[in-house]
Design an enzyme around this catalytic site. Structure first.
Site, PDB file in Angstrom:
ATOM      1  CG  HIS A 103     -26.924   9.351 -17.405  1.00 12.00           C
ATOM      2  ND1 HIS A 103     -27.765   9.894 -18.303  1.00 12.00           N
ATOM      3  CD2 HIS A 103     -27.805   9.802 -16.267  1.00 12.00           C
ATOM      4  CE1 HIS A 103     -29.165   9.982 -18.218  1.00 12.00           C
ATOM      5  NE2 HIS A 103     -29.355  10.485 -16.430  1.00 12.00           N
TER       6      HIS A 103
ATOM      7  CE  LYS B 271     -34.521  15.092 -15.188  1.00  8.34           C
ATOM      8  NZ  LYS B 271     -35.586  14.477 -13.973  1.00  8.34           N
TER       9      LYS B 271
ATOM     10  CE  LYS C  86     -30.892  14.999 -15.107  1.00  8.04           C
ATOM     11  NZ  LYS C  86     -30.817  14.686 -13.673  1.00  8.04           N
TER      12      LYS C  86
ATOM     13  CG  ASP D 145     -33.122  18.140 -13.398  1.00 10.34           C
ATOM     14  OD1 ASP D 145     -32.535  18.742 -12.362  1.00 10.34           O
ATOM     15  OD2 ASP D 145     -32.824  16.200 -12.852  1.00 10.34           O
TER      16      ASP D 145
ATOM     17  CD  GLU E 292     -36.206  17.480 -11.914  1.00  2.00           C
ATOM     18  OE1 GLU E 292     -36.426  16.797 -13.774  1.00  2.00           O
ATOM     19  OE2 GLU E 292     -35.966  16.950 -11.395  1.00  2.00           O
TER      20      GLU E 292
ATOM     21  CG  ASP F 265     -36.104  15.967  -8.703  1.00  3.00           C
ATOM     22  OD1 ASP F 265     -36.054  15.289  -7.357  1.00  3.00           O
ATOM     23  OD2 ASP F 265     -34.909  15.618  -9.307  1.00  3.00           O
TER      24      ASP F 265
ATOM     25  CE  LYS G 149     -36.443  12.526  -8.680  1.00  2.00           C
ATOM     26  NZ  LYS G 149     -35.078  13.129  -8.748  1.00  2.00           N
TER      27      LYS G 149
ATOM     28  CD  GLU H  77     -36.904  11.473 -13.713  1.00  2.00           C
ATOM     29  OE1 GLU H  77     -36.870  12.192 -14.446  1.00  2.00           O
ATOM     30  OE2 GLU H  77     -36.894  12.155 -12.641  1.00  2.00           O
TER      31      GLU H  77
HETATM   32  C1  MUC Z   1     -32.973  14.031 -11.372  1.00  5.69           C
HETATM   33  O1  MUC Z   1     -32.007  14.949 -10.594  1.00  5.69           O
HETATM   34  O2  MUC Z   1     -33.685  13.949 -11.960  1.00  5.69           O
HETATM   35  C2  MUC Z   1     -33.736  11.687 -12.992  1.00  5.69           C
HETATM   36  C3  MUC Z   1     -33.536  11.038 -14.324  1.00  5.69           C
HETATM   37  C4  MUC Z   1     -32.240  11.500 -14.136  1.00  5.69           C
HETATM   38  O3  MUC Z   1     -31.391  11.313 -15.304  1.00  5.69           O
HETATM   39  O4  MUC Z   1     -31.265  11.924 -13.219  1.00  5.69           O
HETATM   40  C5  MUC Z   1     -32.942  11.858 -12.386  1.00  5.69           C
HETATM   41  C6  MUC Z   1     -31.913  12.594 -11.489  1.00  5.69           C
HETATM   42 MG    MG Z   2     -33.652  15.799 -10.605  1.00  6.52          MG
END
Ligand code: MUC
Ligand code: MG
Length: 393
Positions: free
Chosen positions: A24, A169, A171, A200, A226, A251, A275, A329
């Site tokens: 991941h 989402k 990354k 994000d 994000e 976040d 969170k 999420e």
């Molecule tokens: C984040 O920064 O949001 C949440 C879902 C994911 O894949 O990573 C986290 C952390």
């Molecule tokens: Mg995030």
């Protein structure tokens, strides 16, 4: 005759190392495993409460690591809790406030375990202690973070076919801005109107990179950005928000109610990723939600990729919110190769279904937990500890 209080008798923290189903990739860390930080609080009425303080990437994401959380709870917090009235959660958390600065994740796990135990004691779901649930299920996003466009597209197709997720989402932030946007745009072209695509950046961009990136992402049909820039740069967030049409979400900038107040006051973002760990617990997260509601900031139910305990604790709280415009999420357990519940959480119709039983509404698979715990080798030693909750075999 006065009723004698129910006393806390033991607090135990376990670290469980669980592989992920695939690497991941975040801009701050590549996860090949997740360390679940589980907290158990036993009281003299025999009730055991569960909490979780899992974080991401050791110390790469936040200032608490799994190891520091365990040490700090064992050394400083457990002695302040043991002997205290388990039914007065506010008083127990107040007893930690001055002697323990910070440590939001640890405090979240402790507060969750106390709420879980108390809700079990009363025979009600944890959500009832926060006023009651408004919904019985929550929409759940999936994060596409394999690092490979084709693999991400295949994963998204599978999730759509399974009706498990239709919010994705992505990354980004590891590559050059234009390269990242090309990757995102390629995925959005395939998904089209079948799903929502968001990104994000985990703070990876400078403000000028974010200005360019957000502009291009808007043109590519992306719904939400994000945390594009550094957590502390609230003014930068406000400038980005003012100069872009794509909605902006905080976040890492959001560490509880004070940050929520500052971000809302300065109109810095459109959405809060709320969170429970980052807010220092369920009560802190509830306060963040109240500030958001008062300030007309929209909400998204975030995760630190916790296992089942933190995931369902978040869901119990989020189900009580009057609005959650961007869904959640809460997919953490689905990223792990191992199940720690006797009955896994139910994900169907693009949503997580809330359990109806008392407390968190989950039953742990103690054998699996025993198998996964990091300190398994030293358990013989642990068995000598009469307070141990999970070290009994
Ligand atoms: C984040 O920064 O949001 C949440 C879902 C994911 O894949 O990573 C986290 C952390
Ligand atoms: Mg995030």
């Amino acid at each position: 005759m006065p009723i004698s209080p129910i006393k806390i008798t033991a607090v135990e923290v376990l670290l469980l190392d669980v592989p992920t189903i695939r690497p991941h990739l975040l801009s701050v860390a590549t996860m090949r495993q997740q360390t679940l930080v589980l907290v158990f609080i036993r009281s003299d009425d025999g009730i055991l409460g569960y909490g979780e303080a899992t974080t991401i990437g050791g110390l790469a994401y936040g200032e608490e690591s799994p190891e520091s959380i365990k040490t700090n709870i064992d050394t400083y917090m457990a002695p302040l809790l043991i002997g205290g009235d388990a039914t007065n959660i506010a008083a127990r958390m107040q007893s930690l406030r001055k002697p323990v600065q910070g440590n939001r994740f640890a405090k979240c796990a402790i507060e969750t375990a106390l709420f879980d135990a108390h809700a079990k004691r009363l025979g009600v779901p944890l959500s009832t202690l926060f006023g009651g649930r408004i919904v019985d299920s929550l929409p759940v996003a999936w994060t596409l973070a394999s690092g490979n466009t084709e693999r991400d597209i295949a994963e998204a197709e599978t999730m759509l076919d399974l009706k498990r997720h239709r919010i994705f989402k992505l990354k980004i932030g590891l590559r050059e801005v234009r390269e990242d946007v090309a990757h995102v745009a390629a995925i959005k072209r395939v998904i089209g109107e079948r799903g929502s695509v968001r990104v994000d950046v985990n703070q990876a961009w400078t403000e000028t990179e974010a200005m360019l990136g957000m502009h291009m992402l808007h043109d590519a049909g992306i719904d939400l950005v994000e945390q594009p820039i550094a957590a502390g740069n609230h003014e930068g967030l406000r400038r980005l928000r003012n100069q872009n049409r794509i909605p902006l979400m905080a976040d890492e900038s959001l560490h509880g109610p004070s940050d929520a107040y500052q971000l809302a006051k300065h109109h810095a973002v459109d959405v809060f990723a709320i969170k429970i760990t980052q807010s220092g617990g369920l009560t802190g997260a509830r306060d963040v939600a109240s500030i958001a509601e008062a300030a007309h900031v929209e909400l998204y139910g975030g995760t630190m990729l916790e296992g089942a305990i933190g995931t369902i604790a978040s869901a119990q709280l989020f189900s009580t919110f009057p609005a959650l415009a961007w869904g959640t999420e809460l997919f953490g357990p689905l990223l792990l190769t191992e199940e720690i519940l006797r009955t896994p959480l139910t994900y169907k119709d693009f949503s997580l279904q809330l359990p109806t039983g008392p407390g968190l509404g989950i039953e742990l698979d103690e054998d699996r937990i025993h198998f996964l715990r990091r300190d398994k080798a030293s358990i013989k030693e642990k068995n000598k500890d009469k307070n141990a909750l999970f070290a009994t075999r």
